[in-house]
Design an enzyme around this catalytic site. Structure first.
Site, PDB file in Angstrom:
ATOM      1  N   ALA A 183       0.824  -1.213   0.000  1.00  0.00           N
ATOM      2  CA  ALA A 183       0.000   0.000   0.000  1.00  0.00           C
ATOM      3  C   ALA A 183       0.857   1.262   0.000  1.00  0.00           C
ATOM      4  CB  ALA A 183      -0.944  -0.012   1.204  1.00  0.00           C
ATOM      5  N   ASP A 184       1.774   1.366   0.978  1.00  0.00           N
ATOM      6  CA  ASP A 184       2.515   2.635   1.047  1.00  0.00           C
ATOM      7  C   ASP A 184       3.608   2.718  -0.011  1.00  0.00           C
ATOM      8  OD1 ASP A 184       3.984   0.746   2.484  1.00  0.00           O
ATOM      9  OD2 ASP A 184       4.721   2.177   3.959  1.00  0.00           O
ATOM     10  N   CYS A 185       4.054   1.587  -0.548  1.00  0.00           N
ATOM     11  CA  CYS A 185       4.998   1.662  -1.672  1.00  0.00           C
ATOM     12  C   CYS A 185       4.265   2.212  -2.894  1.00  0.00           C
ATOM     13  CB  CYS A 185       5.590   0.298  -1.968  1.00  0.00           C
ATOM     14  SG  CYS A 185       6.568  -0.333  -0.587  1.00  0.00           S
TER      15      CYS A 185
END
Ligand code: LAN
Length: 758
Positions: free
Chosen positions: A485-487
């Site tokens: 998700a945060d990548c």
């Protein structure tokens, strides 16, 4: 010129689309060609180069030495110094001039910092780097290599030995990670590894290590993951291992305990473990195995009461205590072993094998991480044999995880941190206009970011519980292909930053940007936060079944402050650039995300960081997201301001006398801010980024912090490698070699934009 020892020169990093392979005297720049001829070294040559990596060398007071007692973190000098010596050039562009000498200092430091870092970029645009730290990874791979009779090339073996010796603590044991105090897990795994690598049991280091093991109760007290590896090696009896109940993989999916709901890393590790357990895989007895059985226990191997050892864990290793529910479940599943239906067991094992094959194929045999990489290899060897095409594909990818630095050869915690570092580096450089002076670097980063966005779904993704991923970004490479998700958020933010810079012809079109946004939206949990690879799929009580003893919060994918902040930031940026796109949906996602972040703030104003050290990291993320949201009408402004002010007050209170900030890894494991003796450039940069994002008004606080960054910069534009920066599951630390460049550059660049240019 930087010091490149003669022994380092033979090691070359080959890269292909982010794939990283260390080759000793490569015969070809093509990775596959090289791997076929990798064992190309004579015994005489080994002694020649090994000395340059060994600790004895350091202890004799050599310059530029690796001395683990001074700092167990490598400075990644084999990669860096070789590249710098081959490619480094002073910056030749036009450096902006200021009449104010203080301002000129900032400009010069930034140019130097970016110029040095740009030189380390690979041809395809990413920043290779050391991603070691944990000490339980290489042993798994060595056991896979040993049991399958597939040795590494001699040069590799020598380098691995050096690495293990280099990280032995003063008390003769080893920790879970390079900065940790000795544990049974760390010590027995490295001990066994050194023996597999051919070190004699009468070697002084091993004699001392044995004393450590015996004084701490012997290897029966190794935690369950260690029991597992020892059982596969036939140095521990499977009866002393709590059942992994392979039949659970046949559970109906609606059950909250079905493994599809686990955090993907636990799922993908317990899967091949269950296969090994079902098959009771063990290496054939031989001289080494029989000897090891005598070396690591306090009593005669044959007389050990194995079932009694199932829950025995050395005190020094205990991090989480098994819950009563887990004990009850173990009682049930251990007894089930006595009555199990062989038909059902076979059905479960067949299913597991099918799943293992799917994971192998979906990741090009890289696998999701270093642990299942090793254990899957063992399963595939067992199921299809050494000469099978599948096993050979596994072996070729062992090398993707190995890294050479001045402390020896280690197994990285992933197949690299390629996309993550590239996205951060790009954003750091483009924080101000000064970054535009490095347009060739930015163009290369953009190429890598473009290459790494995931463009297709696997045919089997739904069958094996994978989150839809078209448009997402992974942490490492597209080939590894697990979306995060945060990548995705960082990949998207970096893409937008490059587009705004106007430096490149855009190749990531609107459709792909919108796909990334859709992925980010699809990842939001009902608590408003974002987790790592998947949605939170099970209730929190599932954590009660965590059997690992050494890690916390591994059972489900939880929402995290950092992941949430990254997603919120990228969505805010999307609203600026594509105002009409899914506006109300994105606004709702943003305000729920902000709400989640606010609920995570501690009463002292800080946030706890789950993926780097620690409070300064998450506080930077929290403040960055809240500050970016201010004035956008997406949340109550007074609430945002109050929270930001509290966070700033926290940071100010933690500023050290020299103007910097510094935490140790114990912030992560103890969950309280633990100050490092010296300030750390990475922590200092995070604190400064937060304070500047908040437009903190006491400029003295910021200036003294900036001075720490300026003073620590080396002549060539690097920063020193200080304490370890990364963490997972609260208790294990991991190296981010590029952070020491990315974050000081980012902070200085923000300072330049806000205070110098502004
Ligand atoms: C990582 C590395 C990156 C990290 C961030 C993107 C920084 C984070 O914001 C989300 C979580 C993630 C993706 C992450 C999760 C856990 C990983 C994969 C690791 C720390 C790298 C290694 C670690 C993995 C679990 C190590 C193997 C150990 C086990 C206990 C299975």
């Amino acid at each position: 010129m930087l010091n490149v020892k003669p022994g380092w020169k033979n090691w070359h990093l080959l890269t292909e689309k982010g794939r990283q392979i260390w080759a000793f005297k490569p015969v070809s720049n093509n990775i596959n060609e090289h791997l076929q001829n990798a064992d190309n070294i004579s015994d005489e040559e080994i002694t020649q180069f090994a000395e340059d990596f060994s600790r004895s060398h350091a202890l004799r007071g050599n310059a530029d030495r690796f001395d683990p007692f001074e700092n167990p973190n490598s400075g990644d000098k084999v990669y860096r110094n070789t590249v710098i010596n081959a490619k480094f050039q002073e910056f030749t562009g036009q450096i902006p001039q200021s009449a104010n000498p203080e301002e000129q200092k900032i400009i010069d430091a930034l140019i130097k910092g970016m110029n040095y870092f740009a030189c380390l970029q690979s041809e395809e645009g990413h920043w290779p780097g050391d991603y070691g730290g944990p000490l339980f990874l290489l042993p798994g791979l060595l056991i896979a290599s040993y049991i399958s009779g597939t040795p590494f090339p001699k040069a590799h073996l020598e380098m691995m030995k050096l690495y293990l010796f280099n990280h032995q603590n003063k008390d003769a044991g080893w920790g879970m990670h390079i900065e940790g105090e000795s544990t049974m897990f760390g010590t027995v795994m490295q001990y066994v590894s050194l023996r597999i690598l051919g070190v004699d049991k009468n070697h002084e280091s091993l004699i001392n290590a044995r004393t450590w093991i015996k004084n701490n109760g012997g290897a029966t007290g190794i935690p369950s993951w260690g029991k597992f590896y020892l059982a596969v090696l036939n140095c521990y009896d499977w009866q002393g291992f709590n059942s992994l109940f392979p039949e659970m993989w046949l559970f109906p999916q609606w059950l909250p305990v079905h493994p599809w709901r686990y955090w993907c890393h636990s799922r993908m590790v317990y899967l091949p473990m269950a296969y090994c357990y079902a098959q009771r895989i063990k290496a054939p007895e031989n001289e080494l195995i029989l000897s090891l059985r005598e070396e690591i226990y306090n009593q005669d191997f044959a007389t050990i009461n194995w079932p009694k050892q199932r829950n025995v864990v050395c005190e020094k290793d205990c991090y989480t205590t098994p819950s009563p529910v887990l004990k009850w479940m173990n009682f049930f599943t251990n007894n089930y072993e006595k009555f199990k239906s062989s038909w059902l067991r076979k059905k479960a094992t067949d299913y597991i094998l099918k799943y293992l094959n799917a994971e192998d194929e979906q990741t090009g045999y890289i696998n999701i991480g270093p642990v299942n990489k090793a254990i899957n290899s063992i399963c595939i060897w067992h199921a299809y044999g050494k000469d099978s095409a599948q096993f050979k594909k596994h072996v070729a990818r062992w090398y993707d995880y190995l890294w050479v630095a001045e402390d020896g050869m280690k197994m990285n915690g992933y197949n690299g941190s390629q996309l993550w570092d590239t996205a951060f580096a790009t954003r750091a450089m483009l924080e101000s206009d000064l970054g535009k002076l490095f347009s060739a670097t930015i163009a290369k980063s953009y190429h890598f970011i473009e290459l790494s966005q995931i463009k297709a779904e696997h045919p089997t993704h739904a069958e094996f519980f994978r989150h839809p991923m078209i448009g997402s970004w992974p942490f490492s490479t597209a080939e590894q292909g697990w979306p995060v998700a945060d990548c995705t958020a960082e990949g998207l933010s970096a893409t937008l930053a490059v587009h705004h810079s106007g430096l490149v012809k855009t190749t990531i079109g609107e459709q792909r940007i919108k796909q990334a946004v859709d992925v980010i939206l699809s990842y939001q949990n009902t608590d408003g936060g974002w987790a790592t690879y998947e949605l939170t799929r099970a209730p929190k009580w599932l954590e009660k079944l965590n059997p690992s003893e050494v890690f916390a919060d591994i059972m489900i994918d939880y929402s995290w402050t950092e992941c949430t902040a990254a997603c919120v930031i990228s969505l805010l940026e999307i609203q600026e650039t594509y105002p009409g796109f899914k506006n109300s949906e994105i606004s709702k996602a943003i305000s729920a995300g902000l709400h989640y972040i606010l609920t995570q703030q501690k009463t002292d104003g800080s946030w706890y960081g789950g993926w780097a050290v620690c409070f300064t990291y998450a506080t930077w993320f929290g403040v960055e997201a809240l500050s970016k949201a201010k004035g956008k009408g997406c949340y109550d402004e007074a609430v945002l301001t109050a929270s930001i002010n509290k966070a700033c007050a926290f940071l100010v209170a933690k500023q050290k006398a020299d103007g910097g900030w510094g935490e140790t890894f114990e912030s992560c494991s103890r969950l309280v801010y633990t100050e490092a003796a010296a300030s750390q450039v990475v922590n200092t940069a995070w604190a400064l980024l937060a304070l500047m994002a908040a437009d903190f008004d006491d400029k003295k606080v910021i200036e003294t912090g900036i001075n720490v960054l300026l003073n620590r910069q080396t002549g060539i534009g690097d920063w020193p490698q200080e304490n370890i920066s990364g963490v997972f599951n609260y208790n294990c630390m991991i190296t981010y070699a590029n952070y020491r460049n990315i974050f000081p550059v980012w902070a200085l660049n923000r300072y330049y934009r806000k205070s110098v240019k502004g």
